[in-house]
Design a protein around this motif. Structure first.
Motif, mmCIF file in Angstrom:
data_model
loop_
_atom_site.group_PDB
_atom_site.id
_atom_site.type_symbol
_atom_site.label_atom_id
_atom_site.label_comp_id
_atom_site.label_asym_id
_atom_site.label_seq_id
_atom_site.Cartn_x
_atom_site.Cartn_y
_atom_site.Cartn_z
ATOM 1 N N ALA A 31 2.470 8.114 -6.849
ATOM 2 C CA ALA A 31 1.924 7.971 -5.491
ATOM 3 C C ALA A 31 0.428 8.261 -5.497
ATOM 4 O O ALA A 31 -0.365 7.526 -4.893
ATOM 5 N N TYR A 138 -1.016 8.419 3.988
ATOM 6 C CA TYR A 138 -0.411 7.174 3.501
ATOM 7 C C TYR A 138 1.111 7.285 3.503
ATOM 8 O O TYR A 138 1.656 8.367 3.289
ATOM 9 N N LYS A 140 4.537 5.107 1.870
ATOM 10 C CA LYS A 140 5.025 4.008 1.032
ATOM 11 C C LYS A 140 5.850 3.068 1.906
ATOM 12 O O LYS A 140 6.732 3.498 2.654
ATOM 13 N N TRP A 146 1.417 0.856 -0.479
ATOM 14 C CA TRP A 146 1.006 2.058 0.244
ATOM 15 C C TRP A 146 0.055 1.658 1.359
ATOM 16 O O TRP A 146 -0.876 0.902 1.137
#
Length: 177
Positions: A31, A138, A140, A146
């Motif tokens: 991530a 952010y 997902k 993202w």
């Protein structure tokens, strides 16, 4: 506004950080890498003044606040802000995160850092510069991408200043030998 953003971030990302559980650290690390890559592309999109690409960094239900922007709710409003800003020949934005963190689940992340911007003041017609801090949350998306869901930027006190005019060119003296 900063307190509101911090409170929202705390509630949203209560479980952020590195996890010692199996799979958590890898998800959080991927991530962080995805957010870092997105920020690099985002800076390129600012330089190109590409409205559609700038807006594509946001989720459909994102919220955006920045100096001179009282709050844009949703990707359509955010796109309009960038479309208007991109018509300014002086418009420039650069930013760099100093921290990126992600939930151990790998589905939420945030970045915080500093930005600089240049723009033309609508009231005075002068080119101005400002710097400040930002925090972007952010999430997902279902397709694995993202997107920013909350983006808060605040100018540092006393950072908004006119850009000094360039010195005029001087003519070289012609001499004969």
């Amino acid at each position: 506004m900063a307190l509101l953003g911090a409170a929202a971030l705390t509630l949203t990302l209560g479980g952020c950080g590195k996890s010692a559980t199996a799979g958590g650290a890898g998800s959080a690390d991927s991530a962080k890498q995805a957010v870092k890559a997105d920020e690099a592309k985002w800076n390129k999109d600012f330089k190109a003044k590409d409205t559609e690409s700038l807006a594509s960094h946001y989720a459909d239900d994102a919220f955006f606040v920045a100096p001179g922007v009282t709050g844009a709710d949703g990707s359509t409003a955010i796109r309009q802000i960038f479309a208007t800003a991109s018509t300014d020949p002086a418009f420039e934005v650069q930013f760099s995160s100093d921290k990126i963190d992600a939930a151990s689940s790998g589905d939420m992340a945030y970045a915080r850092g500093k930005f600089t911007e240049k723009y033309t003041d609508k009231k005075t017609g002068k080119v101005m510069t400002a710097s400040g801090s930002y925090i972007t949350v952010y999430k997902k998306q279902d397709d694995g991408s993202w997107k920013a869901v909350a983006d808060f930027a605040s100018a540092d006190p006393d950072s908004v200043k006119p850009v000094p005019p360039e010195k005029p060119a001087t003519r070289a003296k012609m001499t004969s030998f």
